[in-house]
Design an enzyme around this catalytic site. Sequence first.
Site, PDB file in Angstrom:
ATOM      1  N   SER A   1      21.954 -26.885   5.641  1.00 21.74           N
ATOM      2  CA  SER A   1      20.589 -27.820   5.301  1.00 21.74           C
ATOM      3  C   SER A   1      19.130 -27.929   6.688  1.00 21.74           C
ATOM      4  O   SER A   1      18.706 -27.469   7.168  1.00 21.74           O
ATOM      5  CB  SER A   1      20.966 -29.520   5.573  1.00 21.74           C
ATOM      6  OG  SER A   1      20.224 -30.241   4.623  1.00 21.74           O
TER       7      SER A   1
ATOM      8  N   ASP B   1      18.027 -26.784  -5.334  1.00 23.84           N
ATOM      9  CA  ASP B   1      18.064 -27.670  -4.773  1.00 23.84           C
ATOM     10  C   ASP B   1      16.991 -28.131  -3.802  1.00 23.84           C
ATOM     11  O   ASP B   1      16.230 -27.238  -4.258  1.00 23.84           O
ATOM     12  CB  ASP B   1      18.781 -26.983  -2.942  1.00 23.84           C
ATOM     13  CG  ASP B   1      19.137 -27.843  -1.806  1.00 23.84           C
ATOM     14  OD1 ASP B   1      18.866 -28.593  -2.118  1.00 23.84           O
ATOM     15  OD2 ASP B   1      19.682 -26.862  -0.845  1.00 23.84           O
TER      16      ASP B   1
END
Length: 654
Positions: free
Chosen positions: A397, A449
């Site tokens: 991330s 995503d």
Amino acid sequence: MPGMVVFRRRWSVGSDDLVLPALFLFLLHCACLPYGSGQSCSVTLVDHGRGYLGILISCLICEIAIMWLSMRGSILYTQPRDAVQYVLYIRLAILLVELVYAVVGIIWLVQYYHPCSDVTAKNLTLGIVACNWLVIFSVFITLLCTFDPTGRTHRLEEGQTTTWTRRLKFIMCCARAQDSQSDAYAEVALLFAEFFRDLDIVPSDIIAGLVLLRQRQRAKRSAILDQSNNEILAFLSGMPVTRGTIYLDLKNSAEMAMYKEVCYYMLFALAAYGWPICVSVSGSQLSQSVTVEEDNCCGCNVLAIRRHFLDQDLKQVHIVYTSCHDAVYETPFFVAVDHDKKKVIISIRGTLSPKGMVFSAEYIKKKLEQEMILSQAFGRDLGKGTMHYGLVIVGHSLGAGTAAILSFLLRPQYPTLHCYSYSPPGGLLSEDAMEISKEFVTAVVLGKDLVPRIGLSQLEGFRRHLLEVLQKSDKPKWRIILGGTKCIPKSELPSDDPPQGPTDAPSSTRLWLHPSDLSIALSTSIPLYPPGRIIHVVHNHPPDRCCGQEEPTYSALWRDNKAFDEVIISPAMLNEHLPHMVMEGLNKVLESWAPNEVEAETEPGENGAGSYLGSNILLPCPKHVPSTPSEGSTASSTPSDSDTLPLAPAQISA
């Protein structure tokens, strides 16, 4: 639509958001209607029951009116709902009378409940009082949830900045409050306020816009596949697959080894999250040579990291340093030595804001230098040759973005280092820096995503498209959101043509936006991209069935960094960012791969159709399109249905 104005204050709710609340109160009041009783304990109870019956009837009439008015018009066409606020004034006045009757009911219960011999009267009064207070508390909670602190602020952007600062502090309530974090919260809050600047819309408008935008994207993909001269063969995880798409050639031993390395180092990125994976570690003991900074009282984070590697049977991984210090711009990380891989690994956890990635990378570099952490790692066991180990930096991330930036900072000292960046943020590197990063950064993106697609330029496009679908929609919001719980009928999708008929109201009533929002770019931000060579793990979606739906088939392909230029709306866009989902997706690619039986060949199918089985993809080849299979890992087939027909690794038993 614009936030509803009641008592000269803007609220975070629109007049078309009252359908469900009014329905809830209507059903609640229907359940509380008195159906009569035997004898009464006192004249007061009889009068109280008659008065409450009148209140209930008034409430039901008001709630029916609110529901009917809220269901009229469209999201931005508010004129048919102008009378809602006046009905609300009447309903709130009745609520005050309900409050008085609720208090009177409590007084009667205190005085007469035990002496009264009429069980029906007692139960009826108790039910009326409970219903009254339930209605009052539900209205009070609704007011709290819809209260907008900026409702009386003339400068909307200034008020939104204050609101977002308060929200961030509430979300981060578990973090230790420090004066040094105030500027960081203010910066992040300013970014959110800038994104929603000049927009007078409520949260439910955004939900409806997401539903419409998702259907618009799906319709666009279907239209592309229906074109006869189309170069796109299929869409996997919302991304196009063409004849030039390059899949990972996993029958190549070097590429397979590289992919297994990617899967392996994801374990380190996952371990950086510490205590959330802390399970049954109470009996674990730490090595005396491990340096730990600011762990909790039971040492749960570092014990969880150690247990994580033991559970994976990675006994040759030794933790050298763990920092659990967690503050804005100062992110947790750990350093480990892997004797099997002969690597020193730096694993970084995520940070709060995109700007914080640069500061976090500089913080970690300074920490490594001041405490000589890497020197300790490389000198940990000279007998095993740790001095000659390589350096690997991993993160997930926003921690992946920090890892990529830290790789740039450390590369002059460690020219052979490599970075594995899992689910990195999109708005990270300029085009030149992105090209350079391909030499030493390997990135992984799973499916749809969201995070790799939320650079500033992508967010601006997302904002513009969201406003477009809201402007063009001529359907009530409740129908749009209700349709979002299933496949939305095509009739609910706004056309690209301007709406006709009653929705063609003047701009002053149709649009409550900044005049330039739909005509020009919202800023002149330089496009930024995710780092490194990107492995995109995609999967097909088998057709929906009532029961026993097949599991999707996963495959991996090389994706251009510039391909992540649009936010793909999907329920999976958040779920596929989670670290354990990334780990699962990487492993499923290997599960779908059977190298012993994968050879390029054409197998005849029903009615002359064939299937091209080459490298790690399986494509349908209808008979009207000639198929000439060849070795390699590029896609070759005819267009297939978006999100339904497979274009994925062949499932062959070894």
